[in-house]
Design an enzyme around this catalytic site. Structure first.
Site, short mmCIF file in Angstrom:
data_model
loop_
_atom_site.label_atom_id
_atom_site.label_comp_id
_atom_site.label_asym_id
_atom_site.label_seq_id
_atom_site.Cartn_x
_atom_site.Cartn_y
_atom_site.Cartn_z
N HIS A 240 0.81 -1.21 0.00
CA HIS A 240 0.00 0.00 0.00
C HIS A 240 0.85 1.27 0.00
O HIS A 240 0.33 2.37 -0.12
CB HIS A 240 -0.96 0.01 1.20
N ASP B 109 -0.60 -7.58 0.58
CA ASP B 109 0.01 -6.27 0.80
C ASP B 109 1.52 -6.41 0.85
O ASP B 109 2.11 -6.61 1.91
CB ASP B 109 -0.50 -5.63 2.09
N GLY C 156 3.42 5.35 11.06
CA GLY C 156 4.81 5.66 10.76
C GLY C 156 5.71 4.46 10.86
O GLY C 156 6.85 4.49 10.39
N SER D 97 5.12 1.59 9.38
CA SER D 97 4.79 0.71 8.26
C SER D 97 6.01 0.19 7.52
O SER D 97 6.92 0.93 7.20
CB SER D 97 3.91 1.46 7.26
N SER E 109 2.70 -4.15 9.37
CA SER E 109 1.51 -3.82 8.63
C SER E 109 0.72 -2.75 9.35
O SER E 109 1.26 -1.72 9.71
CB SER E 109 0.69 -5.10 8.49
#
Length: 382
Positions: free
Chosen positions: A227, A255, A334, A336, A351
């Site tokens: 993403h 993802d 933040g 991720s 995630s």
């Protein structure tokens, strides 16, 4: 075309695996983290476990050694059990690995491999099949997630609205004897839309490197959350000296993404522990459910927790993602894409989730090994 349902973590997060870009905790840093000695590397996760689990140095070392042994025993037990293998759970308190079997005749072979054996009705393959049927039903408003609870041999459907959960179960037509509804106040969200920190940027956003990899042609790059960017999106190191481009990306459903370095971005086998030290990456063997695990992220640094479940489908506002791994290691927006690691074995990329590091919460990660297999990537381990 979407890869096999391996990839499902939605991340946000930190520069976890050191590259030749800003990997130090402070903003604007441009130097590589120092190469750790073997003793320093061994201490990094141990010290984090002492802090987050309240362990003594001896207990932390003992836990990591037991987990390493459990990984090997689990593989041997799975082979011995064959089609009767029903999953496994590691107990961080007793340091014992329990392997589930669906046929009592396989228990003896499992115990001969060094694990405890437990006979169950369903097993992980049956539970995974129930999850797939729920996936096909498409989710429902008020339903947060559904996952195979291997330890209790059931599929747990978590929901803010239990009526919505029952509606999902009915529409999927699954065996209700294999399903349990659990009410929760969690509302998972993505952690990728905060600008700033020492990770990589793409346009006006910021995400984090998961693990350094090479592709089939030997080109360097890294895996991260899908993403964070679509195919063709440009990426840049925090200090602006390194650049790359998203060559593979999937979200939602799965993802994950692969960013190929195009200029001045050199891969290392390091994970930033945000205390002036680093953890090296030695491989990607999967740690059993129940194992202690640590996460590196640019917002909250180096935090540890436990693997609670695998194969969880999570319903985000942006879409449902499948085959996530659930942990109680905290994370915040933040974080991720940051690394999840057990000992020196890469596990996945941070995630989304619910909660915070001040109040605790749930964080999901994308398993890294299936990502590598799907796209023909090799983890950088030296």
């Amino acid at each position: 075309m979407r890869p096999s349902p391996i990839i499902s973590a939605i991340g946000t997060g930190a520069l976890a695996l050191g590259m030749s870009i800003a990997v130090a905790p402070s903003a604007g840093a441009t130097t590589l983290p120092a190469e750790p000695t073997t003793d320093d590397v061994a201490a990094t996760m141990e010290e984090a476990l002492e802090r987050d689990f309240g362990l003594t140095p001896f207990e932390a070392e003992e836990l990591l050694e037991a987990q390493d042994a459990a990984i090997d025993i689990d593989a041997e037990a799975a082979e011995a059990a064959g089609d009767s293998y029903g999953g496994s759970v590691f107990d961080a308190d007793t340091l014992e690995l329990t392997v589930h079997v669906t046929d009592a005749a396989a228990a003896e072979q499992v115990e001969a491999a060094g694990a405890e054996a437990a006979v169950v009705d369903h097993g992980h393959e049956t539970l995974a099949g129930v999850v797939e049927e729920l996936d096909a039903a498409g989710g429902a408003d008020g339903v947060v997630s559904w996952y195979p609870d291997v330890e209790n041999d059931t599929v747990v459907v978590q929901a803010n609205d239990t009526d919505a959960a029952q509606s999902l179960i009915d529409s999927a037509g699954v065996d209700t004897a294999a399903v349990e509804v659990e009410q929760t106040n969690e509302t998972p969200e993505l952690y990728a839309d905060i600008v700033g920190g020492d990770a990589y940027t793409m346009g006006g956003g910021r995400c984090s490197i998961g693990f350094a990899v090479t592709d089939g042609s030997g080109n360097e790059g890294f895996v991260t959350a899908g993403h964070c960017g679509t195919v063709g999106t440009s990426a840049e190191s925090e200090d602006g000296t390194g650049s790359g481009v998203f060559e593979e990306s999937i979200f939602p459903g799965n993802d994950a993404a692969f960013v190929a370095a195009t200029d001045n971005w050199d891969a290392t086998n390091l994970v930033n522990t945000y205390d002036g030290d680093n953890q090296t990456v030695g491989g990607s063997d999967e740690a059993p459910i129940g194992s202690a695990i640590c996460r590196s992220g640019s917002t909250t640094g180096w935090e540890c927790g436990t693997i609670e479940a695998r194969g969880e489908s999570v319903s985000y506002p942006e879409g449902t993602v499948e085959d996530m791994t659930r942990t109680d290691a905290c994370a915040e927006p933040g974080d991720s894409g940051g690394s999840f690691i057990a000992g020196d074995q890469a596990q996945g990329m941070t995630s989304g989730g619910s909660g915070s590091c001040s109040g605790g919460g749930t964080t999901y990660y994308q398993e890294v090994a299936p990502v590598l297999d799907t796209w023909g990537l090799d983890l950088v381990t030296s």
